[in-house]
Design an enzyme around this catalytic site. Structure first.
Site, PDB file in Angstrom:
ATOM      1  N   SER A 142     -10.318  -8.191   9.075  1.00 49.44           N
ATOM      2  CA  SER A 142      -9.741  -9.331   8.656  1.00 49.44           C
ATOM      3  C   SER A 142      -8.755  -9.956   9.910  1.00 49.44           C
ATOM      4  O   SER A 142      -8.245  -9.040  10.696  1.00 49.44           O
ATOM      5  CB  SER A 142      -8.835  -9.505   7.440  1.00 49.44           C
ATOM      6  OG  SER A 142      -8.003 -10.638   7.584  1.00 49.44           O
ATOM      7  N   TYR A 155      -1.600  -6.386   1.943  1.00 48.07           N
ATOM      8  CA  TYR A 155      -2.824  -6.733   2.465  1.00 48.07           C
ATOM      9  C   TYR A 155      -2.953  -6.681   4.177  1.00 48.07           C
ATOM     10  O   TYR A 155      -3.770  -5.851   4.659  1.00 48.07           O
ATOM     11  CB  TYR A 155      -3.508  -8.018   2.229  1.00 48.07           C
ATOM     12  CG  TYR A 155      -4.833  -8.393   2.519  1.00 48.07           C
ATOM     13  CD1 TYR A 155      -5.990  -7.902   1.894  1.00 48.07           C
ATOM     14  CD2 TYR A 155      -5.097  -9.394   3.691  1.00 48.07           C
ATOM     15  CE1 TYR A 155      -7.253  -8.309   2.476  1.00 48.07           C
ATOM     16  CE2 TYR A 155      -6.519  -9.399   4.061  1.00 48.07           C
ATOM     17  CZ  TYR A 155      -7.523  -8.928   3.285  1.00 48.07           C
ATOM     18  OH  TYR A 155      -8.786  -9.312   3.980  1.00 48.07           O
TER      19      TYR A 155
END
Length: 260
Positions: A142, A155
């Site tokens: 990501s 996250y």
């Protein structure tokens, strides 16, 4: 290109993982799918992928937040297929909340699945890769491995950690014919992203439409979601001989997000 190779793609019953599985299967790899969902839906996905690509497609379920389950998964692949050449760590989970309201159990789960599972799959796959003198490790990290966003403490922490793990593994394996790289996508309209839109709207006190326009795509200069097929194409390239000297890298596919 990948005939005779065996690939495991975690979190591959939908979204990015399924797109990467498609790309590797089209190149001739035997692909092991792994993920959550309804058993009949997963079987339909597996059968369709096999029909579309002509590849040998398997499915092995496992709770990747458990180290013992990861060990059983890797052992079953090596028993059933004799080898594991390509490891794509894509499984992930998200939760959006201010840090003071962030549930500790959510922190533990996100770190276990997004980071811990990758550690365990890598440590168990590496001995066979080193023995054969060839391997490809791809961690789907990501853009949040490179930059942060509010309300995503676990996250962002997990993805920054995953990039650090990628670099360390790349250095350890550089002389063994094994590469390790991190693909860093921007926002892709996957089930994971769809699920976080309402949470983000609640956390920020704005509408879901505003979340898409002013939050998700605000930093992506292209003003469009990244396509799953783009990520699959990059993963397939990283598995090719042409990418043998690409290792330890973070490869943004983010529509210009991290160029700011």
């Amino acid at each position: 290109m990948l005939n005779g190779k065996v690939a495991l793609v975690t979190g591959s019953t939908s979204g990015i993982g399924l797109g990467i599985a498609h790309a590797l299967a089209r190149e001739g790899a035997t692909v092991v799918l792994n993920g959550l969902g309804n058993a009949s839906d997963i079987e339909a996905t597996r059968a369709q992928l096999a029909a579309d690509t002509g590849a040998d497609i398997r499915f092995i379920g496992a709770d990747l937040s458990s180290a013992d389950a990861v060990a059983s998964l890797i052992a079953q692949i090596e028993t059933d297929l004799g080898r594991l050449d390509i490891l794509v760590n894509n499984a992930g989970v998200q939760h959006v909340a201010p840090i003071e309201d962030f549930p500790p159990e959510k922190w533990d789960l996100i770190l276990a699945l997004n980071l811990g599972a990758a550690f365990h799959t890598i440590r168990l796959a590496v001995p066979g890769m080193k023995q054969r003198g060839w391997g490809r490790i791809i961690n789907v990290a990501s853009a949040h491995a490179l930059v942060a966003s509010p309300f995503k403490s676990a996250y962002v922490a997990s993805k920054h950690g995953l990039l650090g793990l990628t670099k360390t593994v790349a250095l350890e394996l550089a002389e063994h014919g094994v590469t390790a790289n991190a693909i860093c996508p921007g926002y892709v309209m996957t089930p994971l992203v769809q699920k976080q839109i309402p949470d983000t709207a609640k956390a920020r006190g704005i509408s879901e439409e505003e979340v898409i326009r002013d939050v998700l795509l605000a930093s992506q200069a292209t003003k469009r979601f990244v396509e799953v097929d783009e990520l699959g194409a990059l993963a397939a390239f990283l598995c090719s001989d042409g990418a043998a000297s690409i290792t330890g890298t973070a490869l943004p596919v983010d529509g210009g997000w991290t160029a700011h």
